[in-house]
Design an enzyme around this catalytic site. Sequence first.
Site, mmCIF file in Angstrom:
data_model
loop_
_atom_site.group_PDB
_atom_site.id
_atom_site.type_symbol
_atom_site.label_atom_id
_atom_site.label_comp_id
_atom_site.label_asym_id
_atom_site.label_seq_id
_atom_site.Cartn_x
_atom_site.Cartn_y
_atom_site.Cartn_z
ATOM 1 N N GLU A 25 0.938 -1.024 0.074
ATOM 2 C CA GLU A 25 0.061 -0.056 0.283
ATOM 3 C C GLU A 25 0.953 0.804 0.028
ATOM 4 O OE1 GLU A 25 -0.130 -2.358 1.831
ATOM 5 O OE2 GLU A 25 -2.444 -3.153 1.298
ATOM 6 N N HIS B 71 -11.206 -4.807 10.182
ATOM 7 C CA HIS B 71 -12.172 -4.802 8.694
ATOM 8 C C HIS B 71 -13.142 -3.904 8.625
ATOM 9 C CE1 HIS B 71 -9.087 -7.348 7.025
ATOM 10 N NE2 HIS B 71 -9.273 -7.287 5.836
#
Lengths: 339, 323
Positions: B59, B128
Amino acid sequence: MNETGGKTKAGTGMPVQPGRPFAHRLLADMLRIRRMEEKCAELYGAQKIRGFLHLYIGEEACATGAMHALDADDNVVATYREHGHALLRGVPMDAIMAEMFGKAAGCSRGRGGSMHLFDAARRFYGGNAIVGGGLPLAVGLALADRMQGIRRVTACFFGEGAVAEGAFHEGMNLAALWRLPVLFLCENNLYAMGTALDRSESQTELCVKAASYKVPTLKVDGMDVLAVHEATRRAAQQVREEGGPFFVEFRTFRFRAHSMFDPELYRDKAEVEEWKKRGPIHSFSAQLKAAGELTEDGFLELDAEAEAEVAAAVAFAEAAPWEPVEDLLRDVTTPGATR
Amino acid sequence: MRISYREAMRQALHDALASDPRVFLMGEDVGRYGGTYAVSKGFYDEFGPERIRDTPLSELGFVGAGIGAALGGMRPIVEVMTVNFSLLALDQIVNSAALLRHMSGGQVSVPLVIRMATGAGRQLAAQHSHSLENWYAHIPGIRVLAPATIADARGMLAPALADPDPVVMFEHAQLYNMEGKLPDNWQCDIERAAIRRPGSQLSLITYGGSLPKALDAAAELARDGIDVEVVDLRVLRPLDTETIAESVSRTHRAVIVDEGWRSGSLAAEVMARIVENCFYDLDAPPVRVCSEEVPIPYAKHMEGAALPQPAKIVAAVREVLNV
């Protein structure tokens, strides 16, 4: 010693001195960096320059040899120890000094300071003060060039401290995976602030790390300006011709403290003195003198030129006006876009 | 025409890719896989691997590469699968994308769009289920968008790409399957909040995945004769204080719904602006409905209890109106 590669003159943006031998230009540029930074240290003491000031003294052969091997159109991404890189990329010393003073005439309008010298017109994408932060940016610049069909090298300078960052590994992998024209130039001065390389890395051979991503590597004496130049020239040529990345390690040493706040408790004075004997300016001028290519008068002339440029830059910075506080909120976003 | 939020976003991306060769999409599984939320399904074959660029799970690296590509003249759309993983790229977003213009004295811009899914509600547990829009909305130098309608999913990307500065776009994961009519005039700005349901008694201010919940609550209240206005912030930075203040100064009451945790939330910022701008127009203290201060639990009933829900919103409105 009189190498005159076509790329060197155009690449540097420094005052063009066609009559001067290449070796003298290298020496002159190392002197320009050295004298500029010595003056910066003095001005720091006088409180004209504040914040962090990371001096490159001792490492000048790296930026000098490398910058002379790049084309004028190449991208450069640098670190927070980037005064020399900016200068040799062609950023006028006046604008660098004014930036250090925090003046609006500075190369980043006084908003960046020592660690954030920028010059978009010369494709100098800045001093970056997050260790390793420049590597992904360099990958992206190279990706943009590739996608637009532009044949250009993106040179990315960083220190050996950056190899401990994830950004190094992610950047190295992306550049290799996508075969991007990034020239990774690692200035290994052996200390990440105060932490020696062997106290922070299990693998201290940096080329091994780069090679594990299938990036070709070269390791060279970073105190030898000609060796740096030749290695960078070869690496840049391969990047230009083959498109993929290259990693070059310069073994070098910083003679001064990490920053002006650093009492240097982590290394022996004897180690510093030993490296100083191999100082890049001292050793290169001695080499030239021994070869009969430089006289003491010739050296003093180059040195005097550097001193004169520094004096003029300081006078410029002193005289430059402060940015009005009313402008505080400018340059957060691009004009025309409301925020 | 009725389409899904996912399809609206897909059409917007398709338009952008087809109309500007500088635009490319980069991220984890955007290509061969077709996008984690199937937004870019079919693009890999249509536009090719250069422009629909699958990335490693890096990322920090690929967001940084997006910033560099933007500096280099491209118009990248970087998809970070979810806001949860964007934390691994936070350094590049905050320290590079948001700052480069200012640190360079205005010499460079970063015309980059970063898309990411956000929010809870699918029993994906604590790692999440984050809603961290407020973290990004705190940073000068970036624009933060939260498309919550079919029209905004279709319309926000084009002006985001036209913005010369970095834009972070939050797509609530619960919205992708939402279906609705795509209006003919779906083109939109990325400046102003929008009144989604006009009303007179109270301003219900929200954004993103909480908008459908707020609208449900307003519909339920309407059945009891309570007339609530629903304001969709749409743009989380810069906040459209004017629309918020105009609404509250008319209704004299406010409830703010925010899936983020209460402490330091966007709801807190909205409330502060209401107090700064409408203090003497208020008939009651504003109230917030936020997520409870607990990591989002896995168990369905516990997850539901942690998040803003229509019933909680209705209760908060009744409390403020004292009805």
